[in-house]
Design a protein around this motif. Structure first.
Motif, mmCIF file in Angstrom:
data_model
loop_
_atom_site.group_PDB
_atom_site.id
_atom_site.type_symbol
_atom_site.label_atom_id
_atom_site.label_comp_id
_atom_site.label_asym_id
_atom_site.label_seq_id
_atom_site.Cartn_x
_atom_site.Cartn_y
_atom_site.Cartn_z
ATOM 1 N N SER A 125 43.247 68.123 54.289
ATOM 2 C CA SER A 125 43.261 68.450 52.366
ATOM 3 C C SER A 125 41.800 67.442 52.258
ATOM 4 O O SER A 125 41.705 68.119 50.852
ATOM 5 C CB SER A 125 44.667 67.526 52.019
ATOM 6 O OG SER A 125 44.363 66.330 51.548
ATOM 7 N N GLU A 156 44.293 74.147 54.330
ATOM 8 C CA GLU A 156 43.912 72.819 53.257
ATOM 9 C C GLU A 156 44.968 72.911 52.346
ATOM 10 O O GLU A 156 44.924 72.032 52.298
ATOM 11 C CB GLU A 156 41.915 72.159 53.096
ATOM 12 C CG GLU A 156 41.506 73.557 52.281
ATOM 13 C CD GLU A 156 41.171 74.819 53.260
ATOM 14 O OE1 GLU A 156 40.419 75.757 52.357
ATOM 15 O OE2 GLU A 156 41.988 75.250 54.314
ATOM 16 N N ARG A 157 44.531 73.912 51.505
ATOM 17 C CA ARG A 157 45.604 74.112 50.204
ATOM 18 C C ARG A 157 47.099 74.156 50.010
ATOM 19 O O ARG A 157 47.184 73.736 49.076
ATOM 20 C CB ARG A 157 44.928 75.222 49.126
ATOM 21 C CG ARG A 157 45.688 77.159 50.128
ATOM 22 C CD ARG A 157 45.234 77.897 49.067
ATOM 23 N NE ARG A 157 45.572 79.028 50.454
ATOM 24 C CZ ARG A 157 45.118 80.225 50.702
ATOM 25 N NH1 ARG A 157 43.556 80.633 50.659
ATOM 26 N NH2 ARG A 157 46.061 81.900 51.145
ATOM 27 N N GLU A 158 47.483 74.048 51.536
ATOM 28 C CA GLU A 158 48.599 73.973 51.428
ATOM 29 C C GLU A 158 49.275 72.913 51.785
ATOM 30 O O GLU A 158 50.923 72.419 51.767
ATOM 31 C CB GLU A 158 49.613 75.196 52.362
ATOM 32 C CG GLU A 158 49.005 76.420 52.289
ATOM 33 C CD GLU A 158 49.310 77.323 53.475
ATOM 34 O OE1 GLU A 158 49.610 76.946 54.644
ATOM 35 O OE2 GLU A 158 49.116 78.385 53.508
ATOM 36 N N LEU A 172 39.102 70.380 50.389
ATOM 37 C CA LEU A 172 39.496 70.791 48.954
ATOM 38 C C LEU A 172 38.075 70.547 48.103
ATOM 39 O O LEU A 172 38.286 69.915 48.067
ATOM 40 C CB LEU A 172 40.242 70.916 48.345
ATOM 41 C CG LEU A 172 41.777 71.879 48.960
ATOM 42 C CD1 LEU A 172 43.104 71.289 49.102
ATOM 43 C CD2 LEU A 172 41.414 73.071 48.426
#
Length: 140
Positions: free
Chosen positions: A137, A89-91, A140
Protein backbone atom coordinates in the motif's frame (compact mmCIF):
# COMPACT_ATOMS: atom_id res chain seq x y z
CA UNK A 1 5.93 -13.14 -31.84
CA UNK A 2 4.53 -11.11 -28.94
CA UNK A 3 6.87 -8.74 -27.14
CA UNK A 4 4.81 -8.67 -23.95
CA UNK A 5 3.51 -10.92 -21.22
CA UNK A 6 -0.07 -11.52 -20.22
CA UNK A 7 -0.27 -11.50 -16.43
CA UNK A 8 -3.15 -13.17 -14.57
CA UNK A 9 -3.44 -13.37 -10.80
CA UNK A 10 -6.25 -15.60 -9.60
CA UNK A 11 -7.59 -16.36 -6.12
CA UNK A 12 -10.57 -18.44 -4.96
CA UNK A 13 -12.56 -15.17 -5.15
CA UNK A 14 -11.77 -14.75 -8.84
CA UNK A 15 -9.40 -12.82 -11.08
CA UNK A 16 -7.54 -10.12 -9.14
CA UNK A 17 -5.29 -8.93 -11.96
CA UNK A 18 -5.28 -9.27 -15.76
CA UNK A 19 -2.98 -7.00 -17.82
CA UNK A 20 -0.13 -7.03 -20.31
CA UNK A 21 3.39 -6.38 -19.06
CA UNK A 22 6.99 -5.86 -20.07
CA UNK A 23 8.34 -7.59 -16.96
CA UNK A 24 7.02 -9.31 -13.84
CA UNK A 25 9.11 -9.62 -10.68
CA UNK A 26 8.16 -12.17 -8.02
CA UNK A 27 9.73 -13.71 -4.94
CA UNK A 28 9.97 -17.49 -5.05
CA UNK A 29 11.09 -19.79 -2.27
CA UNK A 30 14.52 -19.73 -3.96
CA UNK A 31 14.76 -15.93 -4.33
CA UNK A 32 13.67 -13.08 -6.58
CA UNK A 33 12.82 -13.85 -10.20
CA UNK A 34 12.23 -11.52 -13.14
CA UNK A 35 10.09 -12.77 -16.00
CA UNK A 36 10.48 -11.23 -19.46
CA UNK A 37 8.73 -12.13 -22.74
CA UNK A 38 9.84 -15.49 -24.17
CA UNK A 39 10.83 -16.82 -20.74
CA UNK A 40 11.27 -20.57 -20.61
CA UNK A 41 8.30 -22.48 -19.17
CA UNK A 42 8.52 -22.73 -15.40
CA UNK A 43 6.40 -23.49 -12.36
CA UNK A 44 7.59 -21.98 -9.07
CA UNK A 45 6.18 -21.69 -5.54
CA UNK A 46 5.89 -18.10 -4.29
CA UNK A 47 6.37 -16.71 -0.81
CA UNK A 48 4.30 -14.03 0.89
CA UNK A 49 5.57 -10.90 -0.81
CA UNK A 50 4.80 -8.24 -3.38
CA UNK A 51 4.58 -8.85 -7.11
CA UNK A 52 5.77 -6.02 -9.38
CA UNK A 53 4.30 -5.68 -12.85
CA UNK A 54 5.70 -3.13 -15.31
CA UNK A 55 2.81 -2.61 -17.70
CA UNK A 56 3.27 -2.10 -21.43
CA UNK A 57 0.85 0.84 -21.62
CA UNK A 58 3.21 3.18 -19.78
CA UNK A 59 6.95 3.78 -19.54
CA UNK A 60 6.72 4.48 -15.81
CA UNK A 61 3.56 2.73 -14.58
CA UNK A 62 4.13 -0.15 -12.18
CA UNK A 63 1.40 -2.20 -10.53
CA UNK A 64 2.07 -3.72 -7.12
CA UNK A 65 0.11 -6.69 -5.83
CA UNK A 66 0.33 -8.19 -2.34
CA UNK A 67 0.33 -11.96 -2.86
CA UNK A 68 0.08 -14.37 0.04
CA UNK A 69 2.14 -17.20 -1.38
CA UNK A 70 0.91 -19.40 -4.17
CA UNK A 71 2.16 -20.90 -7.40
CA UNK A 72 3.38 -19.16 -10.54
CA UNK A 73 3.35 -20.76 -13.97
CA UNK A 74 5.03 -19.20 -17.00
CA UNK A 75 4.23 -20.60 -20.43
CA UNK A 76 3.89 -19.05 -23.90
CA UNK A 77 4.24 -15.45 -22.62
CA UNK A 78 1.51 -15.95 -20.02
CA UNK A 79 2.33 -15.54 -16.33
CA UNK A 80 -0.36 -17.09 -14.16
CA UNK A 81 -0.24 -16.74 -10.38
CA UNK A 82 -2.65 -18.76 -8.29
CA UNK A 83 -2.79 -17.59 -4.67
CA UNK A 84 -5.02 -17.98 -1.62
CA UNK A 85 -5.37 -14.19 -1.57
CA UNK A 86 -3.99 -11.18 -3.41
CA UNK A 87 -4.70 -7.45 -3.36
CA UNK A 88 -3.68 -4.60 -5.62
CA UNK A 89 -2.10 -1.61 -3.89
CA UNK A 90 -5.15 0.60 -4.46
CA UNK A 91 -7.51 -1.98 -2.91
CA UNK A 92 -5.69 -2.40 0.39
CA UNK A 93 -7.44 -1.03 3.46
CA UNK A 94 -4.41 0.36 5.30
CA UNK A 95 -6.21 0.76 8.63
CA UNK A 96 -7.38 -2.87 8.48
CA UNK A 97 -3.85 -4.04 7.61
CA UNK A 98 -2.45 -2.04 10.54
CA UNK A 99 -5.00 -3.62 12.91
CA UNK A 100 -4.06 -7.08 11.59
CA UNK A 101 -0.38 -6.28 12.24
CA UNK A 102 -1.10 -5.20 15.82
CA UNK A 103 -3.29 -8.27 16.42
CA UNK A 104 -0.54 -10.57 15.08
CA UNK A 105 2.07 -8.90 17.28
CA UNK A 106 -0.14 -9.50 20.34
CA UNK A 107 -0.65 -13.14 19.29
CA UNK A 108 3.12 -13.60 18.92
CA UNK A 109 3.72 -12.20 22.42
CA UNK A 110 1.04 -14.49 23.90
CA UNK A 111 2.34 -17.55 22.05
CA UNK A 112 5.89 -16.87 23.29
CA UNK A 113 4.64 -16.39 26.84
CA UNK A 114 2.83 -19.74 26.73
CA UNK A 115 5.56 -21.49 24.70
CA UNK A 116 2.99 -22.43 22.05
CA UNK A 117 4.93 -23.23 18.87
CA UNK A 118 1.86 -23.77 16.67
CA UNK A 119 0.28 -20.45 17.64
CA UNK A 120 3.62 -18.70 17.22
CA UNK A 121 3.92 -20.08 13.69
CA UNK A 122 0.37 -18.98 12.74
CA UNK A 123 0.85 -15.53 14.27
CA UNK A 124 4.17 -15.07 12.45
CA UNK A 125 2.50 -15.84 9.11
CA UNK A 126 -0.31 -13.41 9.96
CA UNK A 127 2.24 -10.72 10.79
CA UNK A 128 4.11 -11.33 7.53
CA UNK A 129 0.85 -11.03 5.55
CA UNK A 130 -0.10 -7.79 7.29
CA UNK A 131 3.35 -6.28 6.75
CA UNK A 132 3.25 -7.29 3.08
CA UNK A 133 -0.09 -5.52 2.63
CA UNK A 134 1.22 -2.41 4.39
CA UNK A 135 4.38 -2.38 2.27
CA UNK A 136 2.43 -2.75 -0.98
CA UNK A 137 0.00 0.00 0.00
CA UNK A 138 2.97 2.34 0.51
CA UNK A 139 3.70 2.18 -3.24
CA UNK A 140 0.65 4.36 -3.97
Amino acid sequence: MDQHLTVNIVTPSGVVYDHHAKIVVVKTVDGEMGILPHHAPIIAPLIIDEVRVNRIDSETHVDWIAVNGGIMEVRDNVVTIIADSAEREREIDIARAQRAKERAERMIAEAKAHDNVDELSRATVALHRALNRINVSNHL
